[in-house]
Design a protein around this motif. Sequence first.
Motif, PDB file in Angstrom:
ATOM      1  N   LEU A  25       0.837  -1.205   0.000  1.00  0.00           N
ATOM      2  CA  LEU A  25       0.000   0.000   0.000  1.00  0.00           C
ATOM      3  C   LEU A  25       0.867   1.248   0.000  1.00  0.00           C
ATOM      4  O   LEU A  25       0.608   2.205  -0.742  1.00  0.00           O
ATOM      5  CB  LEU A  25      -0.932  -0.007   1.206  1.00  0.00           C
ATOM      6  N   ARG A  26       1.902   1.235   0.856  1.00  0.00           N
ATOM      7  CA  ARG A  26       2.803   2.404   0.922  1.00  0.00           C
ATOM      8  C   ARG A  26       3.511   2.619  -0.404  1.00  0.00           C
ATOM      9  O   ARG A  26       3.697   3.759  -0.857  1.00  0.00           O
ATOM     10  CB  ARG A  26       3.811   2.213   2.057  1.00  0.00           C
ATOM     11  N   GLU A  27       3.944   1.529  -1.042  1.00  0.00           N
ATOM     12  CA  GLU A  27       4.636   1.648  -2.321  1.00  0.00           C
ATOM     13  C   GLU A  27       3.706   2.186  -3.402  1.00  0.00           C
ATOM     14  O   GLU A  27       4.097   3.007  -4.237  1.00  0.00           O
ATOM     15  CB  GLU A  27       5.210   0.301  -2.734  1.00  0.00           C
ATOM     16  N   LYS A  28       2.437   1.748  -3.379  1.00  0.00           N
ATOM     17  CA  LYS A  28       1.451   2.275  -4.326  1.00  0.00           C
ATOM     18  C   LYS A  28       1.276   3.787  -4.137  1.00  0.00           C
ATOM     19  O   LYS A  28       1.178   4.546  -5.110  1.00  0.00           O
ATOM     20  CB  LYS A  28       0.109   1.565  -4.124  1.00  0.00           C
ATOM     21  N   ALA A  29       1.214   4.230  -2.868  1.00  0.00           N
ATOM     22  CA  ALA A  29       1.055   5.655  -2.573  1.00  0.00           C
ATOM     23  C   ALA A  29       2.274   6.433  -3.047  1.00  0.00           C
ATOM     24  O   ALA A  29       2.143   7.524  -3.630  1.00  0.00           O
ATOM     25  CB  ALA A  29       0.834   5.857  -1.083  1.00  0.00           C
ATOM     26  N   ARG A  30       3.471   5.883  -2.803  1.00  0.00           N
ATOM     27  CA  ARG A  30       4.693   6.558  -3.256  1.00  0.00           C
ATOM     28  C   ARG A  30       4.736   6.647  -4.785  1.00  0.00           C
ATOM     29  O   ARG A  30       5.130   7.663  -5.359  1.00  0.00           O
ATOM     30  CB  ARG A  30       5.927   5.813  -2.726  1.00  0.00           C
ATOM     31  N   GLU A  31       4.309   5.566  -5.432  1.00  0.00           N
ATOM     32  CA  GLU A  31       4.297   5.546  -6.901  1.00  0.00           C
ATOM     33  C   GLU A  31       3.340   6.595  -7.456  1.00  0.00           C
ATOM     34  O   GLU A  31       3.670   7.321  -8.407  1.00  0.00           O
ATOM     35  CB  GLU A  31       3.873   4.147  -7.353  1.00  0.00           C
ATOM     36  N   GLU A  32       2.151   6.708  -6.843  1.00  0.00           N
ATOM     37  CA  GLU A  32       1.190   7.711  -7.283  1.00  0.00           C
ATOM     38  C   GLU A  32       1.748   9.123  -7.077  1.00  0.00           C
ATOM     39  O   GLU A  32       1.586   9.998  -7.935  1.00  0.00           O
ATOM     40  CB  GLU A  32      -0.124   7.557  -6.523  1.00  0.00           C
ATOM     41  N   MET A  33       2.419   9.335  -5.931  1.00  0.00           N
ATOM     42  CA  MET A  33       2.995  10.649  -5.641  1.00  0.00           C
ATOM     43  C   MET A  33       4.061  11.008  -6.675  1.00  0.00           C
ATOM     44  O   MET A  33       4.109  12.135  -7.174  1.00  0.00           O
ATOM     45  CB  MET A  33       3.609  10.656  -4.240  1.00  0.00           C
ATOM     46  N   ARG A  34       4.923  10.029  -7.020  1.00  0.00           N
ATOM     47  CA  ARG A  34       5.965  10.302  -8.010  1.00  0.00           C
ATOM     48  C   ARG A  34       5.358  10.642  -9.374  1.00  0.00           C
ATOM     49  O   ARG A  34       5.838  11.539 -10.069  1.00  0.00           O
ATOM     50  CB  ARG A  34       6.904   9.097  -8.126  1.00  0.00           C
ATOM     51  N   GLU A  35       4.288   9.945  -9.760  1.00  0.00           N
ATOM     52  CA  GLU A  35       3.649  10.221 -11.046  1.00  0.00           C
ATOM     53  C   GLU A  35       3.034  11.622 -11.066  1.00  0.00           C
ATOM     54  O   GLU A  35       3.102  12.329 -12.073  1.00  0.00           O
ATOM     55  CB  GLU A  35       2.579   9.166 -11.341  1.00  0.00           C
ATOM     56  N   ARG A  36       2.428  12.021  -9.922  1.00  0.00           N
ATOM     57  CA  ARG A  36       1.864  13.375  -9.856  1.00  0.00           C
ATOM     58  C   ARG A  36       2.963  14.428  -9.967  1.00  0.00           C
ATOM     59  O   ARG A  36       2.797  15.449 -10.638  1.00  0.00           O
ATOM     60  CB  ARG A  36       1.117  13.555  -8.528  1.00  0.00           C
ATOM     61  N   MET A  37       4.097  14.152  -9.302  1.00  0.00           N
ATOM     62  CA  MET A  37       5.212  15.099  -9.351  1.00  0.00           C
ATOM     63  C   MET A  37       5.759  15.222 -10.763  1.00  0.00           C
ATOM     64  O   MET A  37       6.076  16.322 -11.233  1.00  0.00           O
ATOM     65  CB  MET A  37       6.314  14.655  -8.381  1.00  0.00           C
ATOM     66  N   LYS A  38       5.865  14.093 -11.452  1.00  0.00           N
ATOM     67  CA  LYS A  38       6.331  14.132 -12.843  1.00  0.00           C
ATOM     68  C   LYS A  38       5.403  14.986 -13.698  1.00  0.00           C
ATOM     69  O   LYS A  38       5.861  15.804 -14.510  1.00  0.00           O
ATOM     70  CB  LYS A  38       6.397  12.712 -13.413  1.00  0.00           C
ATOM     71  N   ALA A  39       4.103  14.791 -13.513  1.00  0.00           N
ATOM     72  CA  ALA A  39       3.127  15.556 -14.299  1.00  0.00           C
ATOM     73  C   ALA A  39       3.247  17.048 -14.011  1.00  0.00           C
ATOM     74  O   ALA A  39       3.162  17.882 -14.931  1.00  0.00           O
ATOM     75  CB  ALA A  39       1.713  15.058 -13.985  1.00  0.00           C
ATOM     76  N   GLN A  40       3.459  17.398 -12.736  1.00  0.00           N
ATOM     77  CA  GLN A  40       3.587  18.813 -12.373  1.00  0.00           C
ATOM     78  C   GLN A  40       4.848  19.420 -12.971  1.00  0.00           C
ATOM     79  O   GLN A  40       4.835  20.561 -13.450  1.00  0.00           O
ATOM     80  CB  GLN A  40       3.613  18.949 -10.844  1.00  0.00           C
ATOM     81  N   LEU A  41       5.961  18.665 -12.977  1.00  0.00           N
ATOM     82  CA  LEU A  41       7.202  19.160 -13.561  1.00  0.00           C
ATOM     83  C   LEU A  41       7.049  19.337 -15.071  1.00  0.00           C
ATOM     84  O   LEU A  41       7.531  20.314 -15.642  1.00  0.00           O
ATOM     85  CB  LEU A  41       8.355  18.203 -13.244  1.00  0.00           C
ATOM     86  N   GLU A  42       6.372  18.391 -15.713  1.00  0.00           N
ATOM     87  CA  GLU A  42       6.144  18.512 -17.158  1.00  0.00           C
ATOM     88  C   GLU A  42       5.284  19.728 -17.479  1.00  0.00           C
ATOM     89  O   GLU A  42       5.539  20.438 -18.468  1.00  0.00           O
ATOM     90  CB  GLU A  42       5.483  17.236 -17.688  1.00  0.00           C
ATOM     91  N   ASP A  43       4.262  19.995 -16.633  1.00  0.00           N
ATOM     92  CA  ASP A  43       3.426  21.177 -16.836  1.00  0.00           C
ATOM     93  C   ASP A  43       4.241  22.458 -16.718  1.00  0.00           C
ATOM     94  O   ASP A  43       3.901  23.479 -17.317  1.00  0.00           O
ATOM     95  CB  ASP A  43       2.283  21.203 -15.805  1.00  0.00           C
ATOM     96  N   ALA A  44       5.297  22.389 -15.882  1.00  0.00           N
ATOM     97  CA  ALA A  44       6.149  23.563 -15.690  1.00  0.00           C
ATOM     98  C   ALA A  44       7.225  23.677 -16.765  1.00  0.00           C
ATOM     99  O   ALA A  44       8.081  24.562 -16.705  1.00  0.00           O
ATOM    100  CB  ALA A  44       6.803  23.516 -14.302  1.00  0.00           C
ATOM    101  N   GLY A  45       7.182  22.761 -17.770  1.00  0.00           N
ATOM    102  CA  GLY A  45       8.150  22.825 -18.867  1.00  0.00           C
ATOM    103  C   GLY A  45       9.471  22.155 -18.575  1.00  0.00           C
ATOM    104  O   GLY A  45      10.462  22.390 -19.276  1.00  0.00           O
ATOM    105  N   VAL A  46       9.525  21.305 -17.542  1.00  0.00           N
ATOM    106  CA  VAL A  46      10.770  20.619 -17.181  1.00  0.00           C
ATOM    107  C   VAL A  46      10.871  19.309 -17.953  1.00  0.00           C
ATOM    108  O   VAL A  46       9.896  18.553 -18.070  1.00  0.00           O
ATOM    109  CB  VAL A  46      10.821  20.333 -15.660  1.00  0.00           C
ATOM    110  N   ASP A  47      12.064  19.032 -18.486  1.00  0.00           N
ATOM    111  CA  ASP A  47      12.315  17.757 -19.150  1.00  0.00           C
ATOM    112  C   ASP A  47      12.525  16.692 -18.077  1.00  0.00           C
ATOM    113  O   ASP A  47      13.614  16.558 -17.515  1.00  0.00           O
ATOM    114  CB  ASP A  47      13.559  17.875 -20.039  1.00  0.00           C
ATOM    115  N   VAL A  48      11.473  15.941 -17.778  1.00  0.00           N
ATOM    116  CA  VAL A  48      11.517  14.973 -16.680  1.00  0.00           C
ATOM    117  C   VAL A  48      12.569  13.897 -16.931  1.00  0.00           C
ATOM    118  O   VAL A  48      13.189  13.390 -15.993  1.00  0.00           O
ATOM    119  CB  VAL A  48      10.125  14.329 -16.472  1.00  0.00           C
TER     120      VAL A  48
END
Length: 225
Positions: free
Chosen positions: A167-190
């Motif tokens: 469960l914790r790993e699933k939550a961490r994975e979801e958090m990382r995916e959200r962070m990637k999406a936010q960085l991409e929205d900010a124009g960062v090359d993930v």
Amino acid sequence: PQVVRELSTRRVLTTEWVEGTRLDRDASPDVPRLCAVAINAYLTMLLDTGTLHCDPHPGNLLRTTDGRLCVLDWGMTLPVPSDLQYSLIEFIAHVNAEDLDAIPEDFVNLGFTPPDKVEEVRRSGMGDGISFVLRQLSQGGGPKKMGERVLQEFAERYGEDLTREELREKAREEMRERMKAQLEDAGVDVAGVTNVVEEMSRRNRELFRVPPYILYVSRAFSTLE
């Protein structure tokens, strides 16, 4: 306790002697009620009277011999301006109503976020995470109960058949995916970012700071909890 003014100065606060027992060491059946009285008293100080006692360690909270609550040592207090009180009440109302769109402006009014960063905070999704944590804290029960409720929410979201670590790993994975999406929205090359979590943390430090008063408030309520 009553202040003995003739024995007090700008640097020394003298009060009457109060007979009692530390709240955390008293076995009386009314101690839970007095703990609730203490929490209500601190909320009143924070949101009404505007003077917050900032040193509520267990030695400063007594059950008097006649069953009343006594808060000792008023040498460290914090003034709470009326505009800050109003902002706190608005913030609490928005969290309770899950009005996440209003929370970035609340951060500005409470001193957490610089005014010129409010739109970046909206895009960051920080309001969702903070709202989630505050909802858990508001239900009480201390860190253990809060941890149990968080795991239960994870189980409902990701699957009842998963282990705690899964469960914790699933939550961490979801958090990382959200962070990637936010960085991409900010124009960062993930693809060029070696550690997404560190990069996001670095960016969030520019959006979010902890004002000094919140440290005193947190200390007060963590002790009472």
